[in-house]
Design an enzyme around this catalytic site. Structure first.
Site, PDB file in Angstrom:
ATOM      1  N   GLU A 285      42.676  32.172  50.064  1.00 28.91           N
ATOM      2  CA  GLU A 285      43.103  33.510  50.497  1.00 28.91           C
ATOM      3  C   GLU A 285      44.492  33.450  51.114  1.00 28.91           C
ATOM      4  O   GLU A 285      45.305  34.349  50.924  1.00 28.91           O
ATOM      5  CB  GLU A 285      42.103  34.104  51.499  1.00 28.91           C
ATOM      6  CG  GLU A 285      40.692  34.300  50.946  1.00 28.91           C
ATOM      7  CD  GLU A 285      40.561  35.405  49.917  1.00 28.91           C
ATOM      8  OE1 GLU A 285      41.525  36.146  49.674  1.00 28.91           O
ATOM      9  OE2 GLU A 285      39.471  35.511  49.320  1.00 28.91           O
TER      10      GLU A 285
ATOM     11  N   ARG B  34      47.067  35.831  49.145  1.00 25.83           N
ATOM     12  CA  ARG B  34      47.513  37.024  49.883  1.00 25.83           C
ATOM     13  C   ARG B  34      48.841  36.791  50.592  1.00 25.83           C
ATOM     14  O   ARG B  34      49.764  37.592  50.465  1.00 25.83           O
ATOM     15  CB  ARG B  34      46.452  37.444  50.899  1.00 25.83           C
ATOM     16  CG  ARG B  34      45.120  37.753  50.238  1.00 25.83           C
ATOM     17  CD  ARG B  34      44.154  38.430  51.179  1.00 25.83           C
ATOM     18  NE  ARG B  34      42.807  38.347  50.637  1.00 25.83           N
ATOM     19  CZ  ARG B  34      41.861  39.257  50.811  1.00 25.83           C
ATOM     20  NH1 ARG B  34      42.088  40.323  51.530  1.00 25.83           N
ATOM     21  NH2 ARG B  34      40.652  39.098  50.292  1.00 25.83           N
TER      22      ARG B  34
ATOM     23  N   GLU C 174      39.581  45.043  40.012  1.00 28.86           N
ATOM     24  CA  GLU C 174      39.655  44.320  38.732  1.00 28.86           C
ATOM     25  C   GLU C 174      39.613  45.226  37.498  1.00 28.86           C
ATOM     26  O   GLU C 174      40.327  44.990  36.517  1.00 28.86           O
ATOM     27  CB  GLU C 174      38.528  43.271  38.645  1.00 28.86           C
ATOM     28  CG  GLU C 174      38.681  42.104  39.605  1.00 28.86           C
ATOM     29  CD  GLU C 174      38.309  42.411  41.053  1.00 28.86           C
ATOM     30  OE1 GLU C 174      37.677  43.474  41.287  1.00 28.86           O
ATOM     31  OE2 GLU C 174      38.646  41.611  41.945  1.00 28.86           O
TER      32      GLU C 174
ATOM     33  N   ASP D 161      36.671  32.763  38.206  1.00 26.21           N
ATOM     34  CA  ASP D 161      37.612  33.738  37.644  1.00 26.21           C
ATOM     35  C   ASP D 161      39.082  33.341  37.522  1.00 26.21           C
ATOM     36  O   ASP D 161      39.605  33.104  36.442  1.00 26.21           O
ATOM     37  CB  ASP D 161      37.491  35.082  38.378  1.00 26.21           C
ATOM     38  CG  ASP D 161      37.509  34.991  39.912  1.00 26.21           C
ATOM     39  OD1 ASP D 161      37.776  33.907  40.430  1.00 26.21           O
ATOM     40  OD2 ASP D 161      37.273  36.009  40.580  1.00 26.21           O
TER      41      ASP D 161
HETATM   42  C1  DMJ Z   1      41.112  39.763  45.446  1.00 26.24           C
HETATM   43  O1  DMJ Z   1      41.260  39.281  46.731  1.00 26.24           O
HETATM   44  C2  DMJ Z   1      41.682  38.798  44.461  1.00 26.24           C
HETATM   45  O2  DMJ Z   1      41.898  39.476  43.283  1.00 26.24           O
HETATM   46  C3  DMJ Z   1      40.771  37.667  44.176  1.00 26.24           C
HETATM   47  O3  DMJ Z   1      41.303  36.740  43.251  1.00 26.24           O
HETATM   48  C4  DMJ Z   1      39.478  38.175  43.635  1.00 26.24           C
HETATM   49  N1  DMJ Z   1      39.185  39.494  44.006  1.00 26.24           N
HETATM   50  C5  DMJ Z   1      39.652  40.067  45.211  1.00 26.24           C
HETATM   51  C6  DMJ Z   1      39.436  41.560  45.208  1.00 26.24           C
HETATM   52  O4  DMJ Z   1      38.304  41.954  44.566  1.00 26.24           O
END
Ligand code: DMJ
Length: 662
Positions: A289, A293, A556, A422
């Site tokens: 994160e 972020r 998404e 993912d």
């Molecule tokens: C986000 O923080 C990012 O896209 C992360 O990779 C996966 N999904 C969350 C939001 O749903």
């Protein structure tokens, strides 16, 4: 009857026929003396040892003795984090049992956070509430930062570019370095992108108004805190940010402000970062994160503006993240204390494994950080991770979600394009695109992985909906997580970039998967999509588990609408995006901002009272770009990181490559 003979111990002595108690003897024998001496000696050693070895007693932090103790601790920690360190407290990153009731991803998260993408275990809610109460209490006790003024009329903002320089701050001199803000009128705003279609323009204005609504409320009620609770109108912090106020919403949201032309808000955010954002945080945060972020946003803002303050903050963060890679294999741990550099994995992650989506979602940021600084160390870490993964034997060519950083072996063979897997796949494709298509290793790995997914994980329902399932060893789980809805966009982007025969195939999957995700929205009464949706004989694209019916402002599906709109120009994607805007307005908008809801199948669902920082970084950004024309953040010039922060593609003049390499 026999008389019992009472035997006296051999050391028993008598004076005048009376037995003398041991301790009242006048003198000790030699053996006794040694015994007593030994006891005193042991006691002395224990006291001395405590005094000498405990750093807090004897050694100043940073001294040799302190470091040696700390080093030993780190080494032992490496041997086996779970051996020495306690499991994460319940509710921080709960020790979820993947085989337990509901597996990883269930229970509406009552405003608390998921580890990466993992949602809470319902049994931990009580603990989480306690933890949240503690975080809230800590938040209250933190120094309240001065709030910037809310810019009331954003339409008139362009005329007032003069934001005064901050006055010298003597009160907080030692704590805060005042960095002069960049003058507002020299920031080269990358704005525009007005579509020629008046309806698209109107819709885009609506999205901008939503941004303003959410942002102003954050400024008003939670400035400097990580996120806003829009109903109770106070700050909120999720465990992924550790127990500290890092202004996550400010950092995450600011490039969206930038492209929307919200100039004054952008400057307030920029100045907050310059003056307050400090990564010397003595609590555990999620490496992933922090990367997507914070690192992602700092790099984007550096690319957009050339303001070196962003680059320098990114370097500070990057250097503090590096210790997480100091494992036997170089595969990073999930959690790091940015102050001490200690790192470890979640206890629940298949016996202390690292997580594929986390360790595989650093490549874009760390390569770019090396390129703009000339320091190769960051890139070398992520390249090593990738080549390690490449060298491993993969079951059916698929990548399991767990890998152990000590042994380099796969953990449980759970495979997913949703939670825990993912963005690993997304970054293979995007690393190749970001490199100007030089990084062929990334492309090959992407193609191999995606083809294995097509062969083993993609299914069509009887009703004709294509979906990507999860695998647990050989068992197919016929469901799709909301998180996996980014896959439509990824397949489309890959198809466009590859431009070969296979790519036509990939484009068809892109369209089909995006349609399925839209169906998951359309089949709910709120027109918002659930966290997970299932496919059975009787049900398609609907959630069958109570704990998974929530919608927490996730982006998404809209990400896929945006990419597919740009690449196909099929108007249905804009229509679907507009349906989403209307649903967000109807069910998630509250006077204090935007909130998640607990049940998309109920018109008056409970609300979670959390305005996620990614709502600004991703959800509103993708919707805004959906209604912009292609010139605003062209897909030929930019790749989006996993949090929708844009990174320039090599060849883009804003790449800002450092002239020399260290
Ligand atoms: C986000 O923080 C990012 O896209 C992360 O990779 C996966 N999904 C969350 C939001 O749903």
């Amino acid at each position: 009857m026999t008389n019992k003979t009472f035997m006296l111990p051999s050391y028993q002595r008598f004076i005048n026929g009376v037995p003398v108690p041991f301790f009242s003897r006048r003198s000790f024998r030699l053996r006794e003396k040694y015994l007593i001496l030994l006891v005193f000696l042991t006691f002395g050693i224990v006291c001395f040892g405590t005094f000498f070895f405990l750093p807090d007693f004897r050694s100043a932090k940073g001294s040799a003795a302190y470091n040696s103790v700390y080093n030993v601790y780190q080494k032992i920690q490496k041997v086996g984090p779970d051996l020495l360190l306690p499991a994460p407290p319940h509710g921080v990153m709960g020790p979820l049992d993947p085989h337990g009731p509901g597996g990883y991803f269930h229970a509406f998260n009552v405003g608390l956070e998921r580890p990466g993408d993992v949602v809470q275990d319902i049994h931990l809610l009580e603990d989480k509430q306690k933890l949240q109460a503690k975080i809230d209490q800590d938040n209250e006790q933190q120094k309240t930062l001065e709030k910037p003024e809310i810019v009331e009329d954003w339409r008139a903002r362009v005329t007032s570019s003069a934001i005064p320089l901050p006055q010298e701050d003597h009160q907080h001199e030692e704590a805060i370095v005042i960095v002069p803000p960049a003058p507002a009128d020299v920031l080269p705003m990358l704005v525009g992108g007005e579509d020629k279609d008046p309806i698209a323009r109107q819709r885009r204005d609506k999205v901008k108004e939503m941004m303003k609504h959410g942002w102003d409320n954050y400024v008003r009620y939670a400035w400097g805190k990580n996120e806003l609770r829009p109903i109770s109108k106070r700050g909120h912090s999720a465990s992924i940010f550790g127990a500290s106020n890092m202004g996550a919403t400010i950092v995450d949201g600011m490039d969206t402000l930038y492209i929307m032309g919200l100039h004054d808000e952008y400057k307030q955010a920029r100045d907050w970062i310059a003056q307050n954002l400090d990564f010397d945080i003595n609590s555990e945060i999620s490496l992933f994160e922090a990367n997507i972020r914070f690192m992602g946003s700092l790099l984007t803002n550096y690319a957009l503006t050339g303001d070196v303050m962003f680059r320098d903050k990114a370097v500070q963060l990057g250097e503090r993240m590096l210790p997480a890679f100091q494992t036997e294999t170089g595969i990073p741990h999930s959690l790091i204390n940015l102050h001490t550099g200690m790192s470890r994995n979640y206890g629940w992650a298949s016996g202390g494994c690292s997580i594929l989506s986390e360790l595989g979602t650093m490549h874009l940021e760390f390569s770019y950080l090396s390129d703009i600084t000339g320091n190769p160390v960051f890139k070398s870490k992520v390249e090593h991770v990738r080549s390690t993964l490449r060298s491993l034997e993969k079951p059916k060519g698929l990548y399991p979600n767990f890998i152990h950083p000590r042994t380099g072996k796969w953990g449980l063979h759970h495979i997913s394009l949703g939670a825990l897997g993912d963005s690993f796949y997304e970054y293979l494709l995007k690393a190749w695109i970001q490199s100007g298509k030089d990084d062929t290793e990334a492309r090959e790995m992407y193609e191999e992985a995606i083809n294995a997914i097509i062969d083993h994980m993609i299914f069509k329902s009887p009703g004709g909906l294509t979906y990507v399932s999860d695998l647990k060893y050989d068992k197919v789980e016929h469901k799709m997580g909301h998180l996996a809805c980014f896959a439509g966009g990824m397949f489309a982007l890959g198809a466009k970039a590859m431009e070969n025969d296979e790519s036509k195939n990939h484009m068809a999957y892109a369209a089909e998967l995006t349609r399925t995700c839209h169906e998951s929205y359309d089949r709910s009464v709120t027109k918002l999509g659930p966290e997970t949706f299932h496919f059975t004989d009787k049900t398609e694209a609907k959630c069958l588990k109570n704990g998974e019916k929530y919608y927490i402002l996730r982006p998404e599906t809209f990400e896929s609408y945006f990419i597919l709109w740009r690449l196909t120009k099929d108007p249905k994607y804009r229509e679907w995006g507009w349906e989403a805007v209307e649903a967000l307005e109807k069910h998630c908008r509250v006077p204090g901002g935007f909130t998640g809801i607990s049940n998309v199948y109920s018109v008056d669902s409970a609300k979670d009272d959390v305005q996620q920082s990614y709502f600004f970084a991703e959800t509103l950004k993708y919707l805004y770009l959906l209604f912009s024309d292609d010139s605003l953040i062209s897909l030929d010039d930019w790749v989006f990181n996993s949090e929708a922060h844009m990174l320039p593609i090599k060849g883009n003049p804003l790449y800002r490559q450092a002239p020399t390499t260290l």
